[in-house]
Motif scaffolding. Structure first.
Motif, PDB file in Angstrom:
ATOM      1  N   ALA A  87      -3.793  19.563 -31.876  1.00 28.16           N
ATOM      2  CA  ALA A  87      -2.368  19.249 -31.823  1.00 28.16           C
ATOM      3  C   ALA A  87      -2.170  17.742 -31.771  1.00 28.16           C
ATOM      4  N   GLY A  88      -1.278  17.226 -32.603  1.00 26.04           N
ATOM      5  CA  GLY A  88      -0.973  15.805 -32.591  1.00 26.04           C
ATOM      6  C   GLY A  88       0.209  15.501 -31.697  1.00 26.04           C
ATOM      7  N   GLY A  89       0.347  14.222 -31.341  1.00 26.63           N
ATOM      8  CA  GLY A  89       1.480  13.823 -30.534  1.00 26.63           C
ATOM      9  C   GLY A  89       1.113  12.778 -29.503  1.00 26.63           C
ATOM     10  N   VAL A  90       2.104  12.340 -28.756  1.00 24.51           N
ATOM     11  CA  VAL A  90       1.900  11.359 -27.685  1.00 24.51           C
ATOM     12  C   VAL A  90       1.081  12.012 -26.572  1.00 24.51           C
ATOM     13  N   PRO A  91       0.003  11.370 -26.115  1.00 25.87           N
ATOM     14  CA  PRO A  91      -0.835  11.966 -25.053  1.00 25.87           C
ATOM     15  C   PRO A  91      -0.034  12.232 -23.776  1.00 25.87           C
ATOM     16  N   LEU A  92      -0.335  13.360 -23.155  1.00 29.77           N
ATOM     17  CA  LEU A  92       0.308  13.727 -21.898  1.00 29.77           C
ATOM     18  C   LEU A  92      -0.740  14.336 -20.967  1.00 29.77           C
ATOM     19  N   THR A  93      -0.855  13.774 -19.768  1.00 28.04           N
ATOM     20  CA  THR A  93      -1.725  14.325 -18.735  1.00 28.04           C
ATOM     21  C   THR A  93      -0.847  14.981 -17.681  1.00 28.04           C
ATOM     22  N   VAL A  94      -1.106  16.250 -17.405  1.00 20.64           N
ATOM     23  CA  VAL A  94      -0.277  17.016 -16.468  1.00 20.64           C
ATOM     24  C   VAL A  94      -1.104  17.389 -15.245  1.00 20.64           C
ATOM     25  N   THR A  95      -0.632  16.998 -14.057  1.00 22.51           N
ATOM     26  CA  THR A  95      -1.288  17.369 -12.805  1.00 22.51           C
ATOM     27  C   THR A  95      -0.335  18.223 -11.973  1.00 22.51           C
ATOM     28  N   GLN A 152      -5.287  20.817  -6.672  1.00 21.56           N
ATOM     29  CA  GLN A 152      -4.839  20.218  -7.925  1.00 21.56           C
ATOM     30  C   GLN A 152      -5.594  20.710  -9.150  1.00 21.56           C
ATOM     31  N   VAL A 153      -4.866  20.740 -10.259  1.00 21.37           N
ATOM     32  CA  VAL A 153      -5.446  20.929 -11.592  1.00 21.37           C
ATOM     33  C   VAL A 153      -4.847  19.854 -12.488  1.00 21.37           C
ATOM     34  N   THR A 154      -5.649  19.338 -13.409  1.00 20.20           N
ATOM     35  CA  THR A 154      -5.167  18.307 -14.333  1.00 20.20           C
ATOM     36  C   THR A 154      -5.557  18.698 -15.754  1.00 20.20           C
ATOM     37  N   PHE A 155      -4.563  18.717 -16.630  1.00 20.90           N
ATOM     38  CA  PHE A 155      -4.773  19.064 -18.033  1.00 20.90           C
ATOM     39  C   PHE A 155      -4.438  17.871 -18.915  1.00 20.90           C
ATOM     40  N   ARG A 156      -5.284  17.623 -19.905  1.00 19.67           N
ATOM     41  CA  ARG A 156      -4.991  16.616 -20.926  1.00 19.67           C
ATOM     42  C   ARG A 156      -4.414  17.326 -22.139  1.00 19.67           C
ATOM     43  N   SER A 157      -3.247  16.865 -22.573  1.00 22.67           N
ATOM     44  CA  SER A 157      -2.543  17.551 -23.642  1.00 22.67           C
ATOM     45  C   SER A 157      -1.764  16.546 -24.481  1.00 22.67           C
ATOM     46  N   VAL A 158      -0.746  17.028 -25.174  1.00 25.15           N
ATOM     47  CA  VAL A 158       0.184  16.161 -25.903  1.00 25.15           C
ATOM     48  C   VAL A 158       1.599  16.536 -25.476  1.00 25.15           C
ATOM     49  N   PHE A 159       2.507  15.605 -25.638  1.00 21.34           N
ATOM     50  CA  PHE A 159       3.883  15.832 -25.227  1.00 21.34           C
ATOM     51  C   PHE A 159       4.504  16.901 -26.125  1.00 21.34           C
ATOM     52  N   PRO A 160       5.058  17.972 -25.533  1.00 20.04           N
ATOM     53  CA  PRO A 160       5.637  19.036 -26.355  1.00 20.04           C
ATOM     54  C   PRO A 160       6.936  18.609 -27.031  1.00 20.04           C
TER      55      PRO A 160
END
Length: 281
Positions: free
Chosen positions: A117-125, A179-187
């Motif tokens: 998936a492309g897009g601006v990187p987003l890290t969610v904790t 805690q959990v941390t996921f590396r993703s992209v901005f939806p």
């Protein structure tokens, strides 16, 4: 029925008003009872949220201290999982696939097509805490499953064009800090829904990977100022139009209150963003 358009086709992204009304009505009733002093609140308020890290990948702060009062807490609201959870409830079950336990969810895994998936990187904790303790005790050893749409507003496994993909889905076990941390992209923002991330909380990793015993189902909302900045970048063109038609107050899920669901976010479109939320269960 809520949904959005992709090249002239309508794809539903929620089960509809008939499904949502019981959930929303229950939440409104709880608010009314609480206002009358009949129901004590449990969980963590927005004031107790974990602040965002300065950059993607930065260590996340510890959850609220044990001095938090139960009176200052509220359990994360229960929300619809929508029609695309991939947890077996709608036929497709990604939770039992080898490889679903991971922190980087940007790419597909296993026998899927292998797209990214492309897009601006987003890290969610997400910091999962025990509501009964007044949000002072982290839920170590719980598990969280997250999923969200891609930059174009499509859900892997379901939406035409990405049915062979399973990206932007993943499970993790909470650490000692809950805690959990996921590396993703901005939806992206699709028609009729505020930008959001779905999540389910399980009592254990074994429960999550067996797709059983979900304890909480909710959604994380993303801040408007960050959405505006991200959607001004390449690839998010349709999101600009859809976001202009919405507000948190008009969204079908967040309109009756989003204090426990609005993430704190920091970063930049160039370097990526971090989003953090404390989830009381």
């Amino acid at each position: 029925m809520r949904g959005h358009h992709h090249d002239g086709e309508i794809h539903e992204h929620d089960r509809g008003l008939s499904y949502d009304l019981p959930v929303l009505a229950r939440r409104r009733m709880i608010r009314l009872m609480a206002g009358a002093g009949l129901v004590p609140l449990v969980g963590c308020t927005a004031e107790g949220e974990t602040p965002a890290a300065d950059s993607p990948g930065s260590p996340s702060p510890s959850p609220p201290s044990s001095s938090s009062s139960a009176a200052e807490c509220a359990t994360v609201p229960e929300e619809t999982a929508g029609p695309f959870p991939g947890d077996g409830s709608g036929g497709v079950n990604v939770l039992k696939e080898s490889g679903v336990v991971r922190d980087d969810i940007t790419s597909s895994f296993g026998d899927s097509a292998g797209g990214t998936a492309g897009g601006v990187p987003l890290t969610v904790t997400l910091t999962v805490v025990d509501a009964a303790s007044g949000c002072g005790t982290p839920k170590k050893g719980a598990a969280v499953y997250v999923w969200h749409c891609d930059r174009e507003g499509r859900y892997s496994l379901y939406t035409e064009g990405v049915t062979d993909e399973n990206y932007l889905r993943g499970v993790q076990e909470t650490d000692d800090r809950g805690q959990v941390t996921f590396r993703s992209v901005f939806p992206g923002c699709y028609q009729g829904r505020w930008p959001h991330i779905h999540f389910e909380v399980f009592g254990s990793l074994a429960d999550a990977t067996a797709a059983r015993s979900i304890t909480n189902t909710s959604q994380l909302a993303l801040p408007k100022d960050v959405c505006d900045t991200v959607y001004a970048t390449d690839g998010y063109d349709r999101s600009v139009t859809h976001l202009a038609e919405l507000s948190l107050e008009s969204d079908s899920v967040f309109s009756d209150g989003h204090d426990q669901q609005l993430a704190a976010a920091k970063g930049s479109a160039g370097d990526g963003y971090t989003a953090t939320l404390t989830v009381a269960v």
